[in-house]
Motif scaffolding. Structure first.
Motif, short mmCIF file in Angstrom:
data_model
loop_
_atom_site.label_atom_id
_atom_site.label_comp_id
_atom_site.label_asym_id
_atom_site.label_seq_id
_atom_site.Cartn_x
_atom_site.Cartn_y
_atom_site.Cartn_z
N PHE A 41 0.46 -1.17 0.08
CA PHE A 41 -0.01 -0.09 0.14
C PHE A 41 0.78 1.29 0.18
CE2 PHE A 41 -3.57 2.77 0.67
CZ PHE A 41 -4.93 2.51 0.87
N VAL A 42 0.55 2.20 -1.08
CA VAL A 42 1.19 3.54 -0.55
C VAL A 42 0.24 4.68 -0.62
CG1 VAL A 42 2.29 5.37 -2.48
CG2 VAL A 42 2.50 2.85 -2.83
N LYS A 67 -0.84 2.16 -13.72
CA LYS A 67 1.20 1.48 -13.70
C LYS A 67 0.96 1.06 -12.16
CE LYS A 67 3.75 4.94 -16.69
NZ LYS A 67 3.44 3.72 -17.21
N LEU A 68 0.99 1.63 -10.96
CA LEU A 68 0.23 1.21 -9.69
C LEU A 68 -0.34 0.17 -9.45
CD1 LEU A 68 0.74 4.57 -7.33
CD2 LEU A 68 2.49 3.06 -7.65
N LEU A 73 -0.29 -2.44 -6.42
CA LEU A 73 -0.36 -1.60 -5.22
C LEU A 73 -1.64 -0.67 -4.58
CD1 LEU A 73 3.73 -0.40 -6.13
CD2 LEU A 73 2.89 -2.28 -4.16
N ARG A 74 -1.65 -0.99 -3.52
CA ARG A 74 -2.80 0.15 -3.21
C ARG A 74 -2.19 1.45 -3.50
NH1 ARG A 74 -6.22 -3.40 0.73
NH2 ARG A 74 -7.32 -1.86 0.74
N VAL A 75 -3.34 2.29 -3.35
CA VAL A 75 -3.32 3.40 -3.38
C VAL A 75 -3.67 4.58 -2.62
CG1 VAL A 75 -1.70 5.78 -3.98
CG2 VAL A 75 -1.76 4.02 -6.17
N ARG A 101 -14.57 1.64 -3.69
CA ARG A 101 -13.47 0.09 -4.30
C ARG A 101 -12.43 -0.14 -3.80
NH1 ARG A 101 -15.68 1.83 -8.78
NH2 ARG A 101 -16.26 0.53 -10.76
N LYS A 102 -11.41 -0.76 -3.07
CA LYS A 102 -10.05 -1.57 -2.66
C LYS A 102 -9.06 -0.79 -3.45
CE LYS A 102 -9.81 -4.79 -0.54
NZ LYS A 102 -11.22 -6.45 0.05
#
Length: 127
Positions: A41-42, A67-68, A73-75, A101-102
């Motif tokens: 997670f970022v 891209k993430l 990766l979650r942001v 959303r997640k």
């Protein structure tokens, strides 16, 4: 950048001060840092994003976030985005849909991030 675990999720946090995050190349830098730190997670402070990020028609936000997502990766964009969504129905809708959303969230604070991650743990079948 700092790394911490929040409710079992390894979170990489971008510092509030530094150059503006602009697009795809910056996403790749975050992906590399996340892999190095084994983060999933970022967290990006809203003040680090280039103002152009919030103009959806230029595609910067879509390119950056995609891209993430491609690297699983979650942001969370953390901070006050009200000045950016004011007068932009498209951005307001994007923020609302993202928060349903997640994968990508726009949150007011780190406390809200902690609450959202805690609620995921509470409903997880593994919990």
């Amino acid at each position: 950048m700092t790394v911490e675990e929040i409710h079992g999720v390894r979170v990489l946090t971008v510092p509030g001060q530094g150059p503006a995050i602009r697009g795809g190349a910056d996403a790749l830098d975050l992906i590399a840092a996340s892999f190095e730190e084994q983060a999933e997670f970022v967290v990006i402070p809203v003040e680090r994003l280039d103002p152009a990020f919030f103009t959806l028609s230029n595609g910067l936000a879509g390119e950056f976030l995609q891209k993430l997502v491609n690297y699983r990766l979650r942001v969370a964009i953390v901070g006050d985005v009200s000045a950016h969504v004011e007068g932009s129905n498209a951005l307001r809708d994007f923020v609302r849909e993202s928060n349903r959303r997640k994968q990508n969230w726009f949150l007011a604070s780190r406390d809200e991030l902690r609450e959202r991650l805690a609620s995921e743990v509470a409903v997880s079948p593994e919990a």
